[in-house]
Design an enzyme around this catalytic site. Sequence first.
Site, PDB file in Angstrom:
ATOM      1  N   LEU A   7       0.851  -1.185   0.000  1.00  0.00           N
ATOM      2  CA  LEU A   7       0.000   0.000   0.000  1.00  0.00           C
ATOM      3  C   LEU A   7       0.891   1.241   0.000  1.00  0.00           C
ATOM      4  O   LEU A   7       1.645   1.466   0.949  1.00  0.00           O
ATOM      5  CB  LEU A   7      -0.917   0.004   1.228  1.00  0.00           C
ATOM      6  N   ARG A  14       0.776  15.066   6.676  1.00  0.00           N
ATOM      7  CA  ARG A  14       1.557  15.643   7.776  1.00  0.00           C
ATOM      8  C   ARG A  14       3.031  15.844   7.442  1.00  0.00           C
ATOM      9  O   ARG A  14       3.770  16.482   8.174  1.00  0.00           O
ATOM     10  CB  ARG A  14       1.408  14.767   9.032  1.00  0.00           C
TER      11      ARG A  14
HETATM   12  C1  UD1 Z   1      -3.955   0.757  10.164  1.00  0.00           C
HETATM   13  C2  UD1 Z   1      -4.757  -0.393  10.750  1.00  0.00           C
HETATM   14  C3  UD1 Z   1      -4.481  -0.470  12.241  1.00  0.00           C
HETATM   15  C4  UD1 Z   1      -2.990  -0.645  12.491  1.00  0.00           C
HETATM   16  C5  UD1 Z   1      -2.217   0.487  11.801  1.00  0.00           C
HETATM   17  C6  UD1 Z   1      -0.753   0.242  11.901  1.00  0.00           C
HETATM   18  C7  UD1 Z   1      -6.759  -0.465   9.391  1.00  0.00           C
HETATM   19  C8  UD1 Z   1      -8.197  -0.131   9.337  1.00  0.00           C
HETATM   20  N1  UD1 Z   1      -6.155  -0.137  10.519  1.00  0.00           N
HETATM   21  O1  UD1 Z   1      -4.469   1.927  10.755  1.00  0.00           O
HETATM   22  O2  UD1 Z   1      -5.177  -1.553  12.810  1.00  0.00           O
HETATM   23  O3  UD1 Z   1      -2.718  -0.632  13.868  1.00  0.00           O
HETATM   24  O4  UD1 Z   1      -2.576   0.554  10.414  1.00  0.00           O
HETATM   25  O5  UD1 Z   1      -0.070   1.368  11.431  1.00  0.00           O
HETATM   26  O6  UD1 Z   1      -6.248  -1.041   8.476  1.00  0.00           O
HETATM   27  N2  UD1 Z   1      -3.630   3.543   2.748  1.00  0.00           N
HETATM   28  C9  UD1 Z   1      -3.901   3.523   1.405  1.00  0.00           C
HETATM   29  N3  UD1 Z   1      -5.163   3.749   0.988  1.00  0.00           N
HETATM   30  C10 UD1 Z   1      -6.163   4.011   1.844  1.00  0.00           C
HETATM   31  C11 UD1 Z   1      -5.892   4.038   3.205  1.00  0.00           C
HETATM   32  C12 UD1 Z   1      -4.604   3.793   3.640  1.00  0.00           C
HETATM   33  O7  UD1 Z   1      -3.022   3.301   0.594  1.00  0.00           O
HETATM   34  O8  UD1 Z   1      -7.289   4.199   1.369  1.00  0.00           O
HETATM   35  C13 UD1 Z   1      -2.265   3.310   3.212  1.00  0.00           C
HETATM   36  C14 UD1 Z   1      -1.716   4.528   3.907  1.00  0.00           C
HETATM   37  O9  UD1 Z   1      -1.041   5.359   2.965  1.00  0.00           O
HETATM   38  C15 UD1 Z   1      -0.787   3.936   4.902  1.00  0.00           C
HETATM   39  C16 UD1 Z   1      -1.415   2.603   5.257  1.00  0.00           C
HETATM   40  O10 UD1 Z   1      -2.285   2.310   4.193  1.00  0.00           O
HETATM   41  O11 UD1 Z   1       0.467   3.649   4.328  1.00  0.00           O
HETATM   42  C17 UD1 Z   1      -2.137   2.619   6.584  1.00  0.00           C
HETATM   43  O12 UD1 Z   1      -3.218   3.509   6.485  1.00  0.00           O
HETATM   44  P1  UD1 Z   1      -3.672   4.395   7.707  1.00  0.00           P
HETATM   45  O13 UD1 Z   1      -4.865   5.156   7.315  1.00  0.00           O
HETATM   46  O14 UD1 Z   1      -2.531   5.130   8.265  1.00  0.00           O
HETATM   47  O15 UD1 Z   1      -4.124   3.264   8.708  1.00  0.00           O
HETATM   48  P2  UD1 Z   1      -4.175   3.425  10.242  1.00  0.00           P
HETATM   49  O16 UD1 Z   1      -5.345   4.257  10.586  1.00  0.00           O
HETATM   50  O17 UD1 Z   1      -2.887   3.847  10.764  1.00  0.00           O
END
Ligand code: UD1
Length: 450
Positions: A7, A14
Site C-alpha cells: 500500500l 503531515r
Molecule cells: C492501520 C490499521 C491499524 C494498524 C495500523 C498500523 C486499518 C483499518 N487499521 O491503521 O489496525 O494498527 O494501520 O499502522 O487497516 N492507505 C492507502 N489507501 C487508503 C488508506 C490507507 O493506501 O485508502 C495506506 C496509507 O497510505 C498507509 C497505510 O495504508 O500507508 C495505513 O493507512 P492508515 O490510514 O494510516 O491506517 P491506520 O489508521 O494507521
Amino acid sequence: MLNIIILAGGKGTRMKSVKPKVLQTLAGKPLLRHVLDTCKTLGADNTILIYGYNGQMVKDEITDTDLIWAQQAEQLGTGHAVQMALPHLPKDGKSLILYGDVPLTQASTLQKLIDASTNGISMLTMRVDNPFGLGRIIRTDGKVIAIVEEKDATDAQKAINEINSGIYCVENALLHKYLPALTNDNAQGEYYLTDIIKMAVADGVDIATTLPELGFEIEGVNDRIQLANLERTYQAHLINQLQLNGVQFADPSRVDIRGTLRCGQDVFIDVNTIFVGDVVLGSGVQIDSGNVITDCTIGDNSHIKPNCVLSESTIGKDVAIGPFAHIRPKSVIGDEVKIGNFVETKKSTLATGAKVSHLSYIGDAVVGRAVNVGAGVITCNYDGVNKFTTTIGDNAFVGSNCSLVAPVTIGANATIGAGSVITKDTPDDKLTLARSKQTTIDGWQRPVKK
Ligand code: UD1
Ligand code: CA
C-alpha cells in the site's frame, strides 16, 4: 504462489511535502525502496503496488520493471486499497500485505509471518507501551477474534496493549471472499482491511500471530519528527551491529550509514563521517572525522585523514589520504600510496607507493610505482571538448607546479624540473625542463608614483 501487495497510495499530509510520503528518504533511500529491497529476498511471484497520490512521481522514481501497478484513485481505507489488487490476484496462493511507509520490517520477520499462515491468515502483532492510535488485538481464550481501531474502541479495548502492525499474510481465496463484502459503517467511514479478521473468525479460521524481532520493524512514518526518530533508531541499530563485530566508533551517534558498510577487524571511525552506498573497509582502517565516503573499497590499514570526499573508487592497503582530499569516481589508488591535502584525483590509477602530497589535480592519468608528484602539479586532461590521458612511468619525479598537457607520457625514472609545461613525451632516466631561463636585469628600478 506468493504475491506481495504494498500500500503506497497515501499523500502523507503531515509531511507537508509535494512528494508522496513513500518517496521521503530514510538512510538515504525512499521509504518504499526499503520495502522493495526487502521484498526481493522473499522470492515472490509478483509484487502489486497500490498507488494513488501523485502516482506519476512514484513511477518516475520507482522504475523496477517487475511491479504491477494498481491505482487507488480515492483513499477510502486500507480494505479499499487492497481491493484494488484483486484483479491481479490469482485464486490460489497467498499474499503478504505491506506498507510503503513502514520501511524497516526485516525479511526474516516476514518469512516467519509467511510460514505461520498455514491456516489461512497470519498477522504481525506486538505489545507496546503506548498503543494510542493503533488497532487493538481482541482475543478470547487466547485466540484472536477481531481488530478494533482506536476510534471505534471501548475504554476496556483501549486498555489492550497488543497492537496490529497492519502487516498480514492472507490466502488469496480469503481476500477474494472477504474484501468485496467490506462495509464502511465505522467511526471513520472507511473500508477497514482489519474487518477481514472477524469475517475469517466467523468462518472458523484460526488466526496466527507472530512477533517482529525488533520494535522498529513495524514503525510507520507519518511526519518528519517520526521520520527523524526512525532514522536515529535505525542508525543506532546499524552501528550496534558493527560494534558487535569489532568496529570502534568514537561516538556512535555521530556517524551515518546510508547504504551498507562492511568492515574488517579493528576499524576505527571518528565522528561526523557519512557512508553512502556500498562501502567496504579492510581491517585496521582508520577513518578520521568529517569524511563522506560513497561506494568505495578501502584496503587494510589505510588511513583517511579529516575532511575528505571519496566516491566510487578503490583504495589499496596502507594508503594515507587527506586531509582535504577529493577522490572522485574511478580512482584506483594502489597500496602504500600517499595523497595529501588539496589533491583531487579522477579516473586515474596510482601504482604502489606513488605520492601526490600537495595541491594537485590528477585526472585521466596512469601513475607508475613510487612516482613522486610535486606540489601543485596539474594534469591538463581536457581541451574543452575531449579528455586525454597522462602516463607517468615508474619512479619518475615530477617537480612542483608542472603542467602535464595530455596526451603525454613521462618516462620511467625521468625527472621533470619544477614549473615546466610539458607538451611532448619525455624520455626515461633524464631531466627534462620546459621553462624560460631565469634572468636578472641589472639597473632595473621599481616604478615610482606620479
Ligand atoms: C492501520 C490499521 C491499524 C494498524 C495500523 C498500523 C486499518 C483499518 N487499521 O491503521 O489496525 O494498527 O494501520 O499502522 O487497516 N492507505 C492507502 N489507501 C487508503 C488508506 C490507507 O493506501 O485508502 C495506506 C496509507 O497510505 C498507509 C497505510 O495504508 O500507508 C495505513 O493507512 P492508515 O490510514 O494510516 O491506517 P491506520 O489508521 O494507521
Ligand atoms: Ca497510520
